[in-house]
Write an enzyme that holds these catalytic residues in place. Structure first.
Site, PDB file in Angstrom:
ATOM      1  N   GLY A 156       8.056 -11.223  -1.116  1.00 30.04           N
ATOM      2  CA  GLY A 156       7.717 -10.177  -0.311  1.00 30.04           C
ATOM      3  C   GLY A 156       8.182 -10.144   1.293  1.00 30.04           C
ATOM      4  O   GLY A 156       9.113 -10.826   1.480  1.00 30.04           O
ATOM      5  N   ARG A 157       7.483  -9.377   1.973  1.00 24.63           N
ATOM      6  CA  ARG A 157       7.871  -9.316   3.334  1.00 24.63           C
ATOM      7  C   ARG A 157       7.817 -10.640   4.113  1.00 24.63           C
ATOM      8  O   ARG A 157       8.890 -11.126   4.587  1.00 24.63           O
ATOM      9  CB  ARG A 157       7.036  -8.338   4.201  1.00 24.63           C
ATOM     10  CG  ARG A 157       7.245  -6.620   3.764  1.00 24.63           C
ATOM     11  CD  ARG A 157       6.445  -6.004   4.757  1.00 24.63           C
ATOM     12  NE  ARG A 157       6.361  -4.501   4.336  1.00 24.63           N
ATOM     13  CZ  ARG A 157       5.420  -3.923   3.684  1.00 24.63           C
ATOM     14  NH1 ARG A 157       4.352  -4.652   3.158  1.00 24.63           N
ATOM     15  NH2 ARG A 157       5.478  -2.618   3.500  1.00 24.63           N
ATOM     16  N   ARG A 179       7.390 -12.259  -9.483  1.00 24.41           N
ATOM     17  CA  ARG A 179       7.101 -11.557 -10.820  1.00 24.41           C
ATOM     18  C   ARG A 179       8.154 -10.722 -10.946  1.00 24.41           C
ATOM     19  O   ARG A 179       8.275 -10.364 -12.311  1.00 24.41           O
ATOM     20  CB  ARG A 179       5.720 -10.825 -10.644  1.00 24.41           C
ATOM     21  CG  ARG A 179       4.667 -12.081 -10.884  1.00 24.41           C
ATOM     22  CD  ARG A 179       3.343 -11.509 -10.712  1.00 24.41           C
ATOM     23  NE  ARG A 179       3.076 -10.541  -9.557  1.00 24.41           N
ATOM     24  CZ  ARG A 179       1.850  -9.826  -9.507  1.00 24.41           C
ATOM     25  NH1 ARG A 179       1.005  -9.857 -10.388  1.00 24.41           N
ATOM     26  NH2 ARG A 179       1.669  -9.136  -8.418  1.00 24.41           N
ATOM     27  N   ARG A 241      -3.323 -17.408   0.982  1.00 17.50           N
ATOM     28  CA  ARG A 241      -4.409 -17.395   0.641  1.00 17.50           C
ATOM     29  C   ARG A 241      -5.181 -18.755   0.192  1.00 17.50           C
ATOM     30  O   ARG A 241      -4.358 -19.309  -0.506  1.00 17.50           O
ATOM     31  CB  ARG A 241      -5.083 -16.284  -0.059  1.00 17.50           C
ATOM     32  CG  ARG A 241      -5.175 -14.845   0.516  1.00 17.50           C
ATOM     33  CD  ARG A 241      -6.431 -14.811   1.401  1.00 17.50           C
ATOM     34  NE  ARG A 241      -6.400 -13.416   2.044  1.00 17.50           N
ATOM     35  CZ  ARG A 241      -5.936 -13.101   3.124  1.00 17.50           C
ATOM     36  NH1 ARG A 241      -5.100 -14.015   3.905  1.00 17.50           N
ATOM     37  NH2 ARG A 241      -5.834 -11.981   3.730  1.00 17.50           N
ATOM     38  N   GLU A 270     -12.966 -20.988   3.255  1.00 18.20           N
ATOM     39  CA  GLU A 270     -13.193 -21.230   4.793  1.00 18.20           C
ATOM     40  C   GLU A 270     -14.067 -20.495   5.475  1.00 18.20           C
ATOM     41  O   GLU A 270     -14.450 -19.463   4.946  1.00 18.20           O
ATOM     42  CB  GLU A 270     -11.753 -21.070   5.481  1.00 18.20           C
ATOM     43  CG  GLU A 270     -11.090 -19.473   5.187  1.00 18.20           C
ATOM     44  CD  GLU A 270      -9.878 -19.123   5.754  1.00 18.20           C
ATOM     45  OE1 GLU A 270      -9.592 -18.651   6.169  1.00 18.20           O
ATOM     46  OE2 GLU A 270      -8.801 -19.877   5.202  1.00 18.20           O
ATOM     47  N   HIS A 288      -6.312 -20.949  10.301  1.00 18.12           N
ATOM     48  CA  HIS A 288      -5.752 -19.644   9.983  1.00 18.12           C
ATOM     49  C   HIS A 288      -5.162 -18.830  10.972  1.00 18.12           C
ATOM     50  O   HIS A 288      -5.710 -17.820  11.587  1.00 18.12           O
ATOM     51  CB  HIS A 288      -7.201 -18.805   9.231  1.00 18.12           C
ATOM     52  CG  HIS A 288      -6.574 -17.544   8.440  1.00 18.12           C
ATOM     53  ND1 HIS A 288      -7.547 -17.339   7.080  1.00 18.12           N
ATOM     54  CD2 HIS A 288      -5.691 -16.804   8.312  1.00 18.12           C
ATOM     55  CE1 HIS A 288      -6.934 -16.341   6.520  1.00 18.12           C
ATOM     56  NE2 HIS A 288      -5.760 -16.126   7.213  1.00 18.12           N
TER      57      HIS A 288
END
Length: 322
Positions: A156-157, A179, A241, A270, A288
């Site tokens: 993706g981006r 996908r 994630r 987390e 993060h």
């Protein structure tokens, strides 16, 4: 009357000021995570909830009745911490903040690749402990990054932005799994090859960088069997994630030398981090930090504000996901 909104954590001051001017806003001045009971009460008391990834809006948090909330304007592009089925059931609109954190998250992915390959964290710890014996030809030998093969899961981006940096900054060869078919001008310019399965990417890549959504569909996408499919000298990078990786399987693979190392910016559960991970020298751990620049965090907040204003003005919401 102005809509009542609650901001679950502290946001950049400039964004909080705008929220205070536009809405009847309640801020979390203590900046600690709200409890489930506090979140449940927010659904009854506020027209809008502005959560972050640290807020778990599971189905059990949504009250059965007397819900006042009409919109959840999430601070972040990922929304796997929000039960979107429950939101849809109660007629609540959910928005996110895509696009604005792309570059900074890709920067962190490259930071982790370089840090774990060149043993930067390990070297800094040695220096700070006063244990560096001085330069010698065999000291802290790492792995070259330039010219190696980067495998991306999720083009993706952010995946594309990471691929650009890898290809044009370090001359890396890029392969990827996605996908759906991705064959645009940017992919052609990078010279990236799309492979038909995750396993084929894992088997060929020297570095595997994860850029896919979290949530039930991708939970433990990288499990013991897929870690075993990686090269023994390969590195796993996760800025997506935490739940995308089976942490126990990762610890096992790292402990027995199944893979060379890992660079992690996100974790399952987390802020709790397994003790074994914290003590591994071949792992770089970041708290993060993917979007943690002033420019990006302000832009994320402003994107959430734009979604809120559009919703309450009765206009189409730019970043609606539910």
């Amino acid at each position: 009357m102005r809509p009542r909104v609650i901001v679950t954590r502290r946001w950049p001051a400039t964004v909080e000021q705008i929220l205070a001017e536009r809405f009847d806003t309640t801020f979390n001045r203590h900046d600690s995570s709200l409890t489930s009971n506090e979140l449940r009460a927010a659904f009854r008391d506020f027209d809008a909830i502005l959560p972050t990834v640290s807020d778990r809006l599971s189905a059990s948090v949504f009250p059965d009745h007397k819900i006042r909330t009409k919109v959840i304007a999430n601070f972040g592009v990922g929304f796997s911490h929000i039960d979107t089925d429950a939101a849809h059931k109660h007629g609540i609109v959910v928005t996110n903040t895509p696009g604005v954190l792309t570059d900074c998250t890709a920067d962190i992915a490259m930071c982790l690749i370089l840090s774990v390959a060149r043993r930067a964290g390990e070297g800094e710890r040695q220096l700070r402990a006063g244990e560096w014996p001085g330069w010698c030809p065999t000291h802290m030998i790492g792995t070259k990054v330039s010219g190696k093969t980067l495998g991306i899961i999720g083009m993706g981006r952010i995946g594309k932005a990471t691929a650009r940096r890898a290809r044009f900054g370090f001359g890396m060869n890029v392969i990827f799994y996605n996908r759906s078919k991705v064959d645009d001008e940017e992919i052609v310019a990078i010279g990236a090859r799309q492979l038909p399965s995750v396993e084929e990417v894992l088997a060929e890549a020297d570095f595997v960088s994860l850029h896919c959504p979290g949530g039930a569909e991708n939970r433990h996408l990288i499990d013991a069997s897929r870690l075993a499919a990686m090269k023994r000298g390969a590195f796993l990078i996760n800025t997506a994630r935490g739940d995308v990786v089976d942490q126990n399987a990762l610890i096992e693979a790292l402990s027995r030398g199944g893979i060379a190392g890992a660079g992690l910016d996100v974790f399952d559960g987390e802020p709790a981090i397994p003790e074994q991970l914290r003590h591994m020298e071949n792992v770089v751990l970041l708290p993060h930090l993917g979007s943690a620049t002033k420019e990006t965090r302000v832009a994320m907040g402003m994107r959430a504000v734009e979604n809120l204003v559009a919703f309450f003005d009765g206009r189409p919401v730019p970043d609606r996901v539910v």
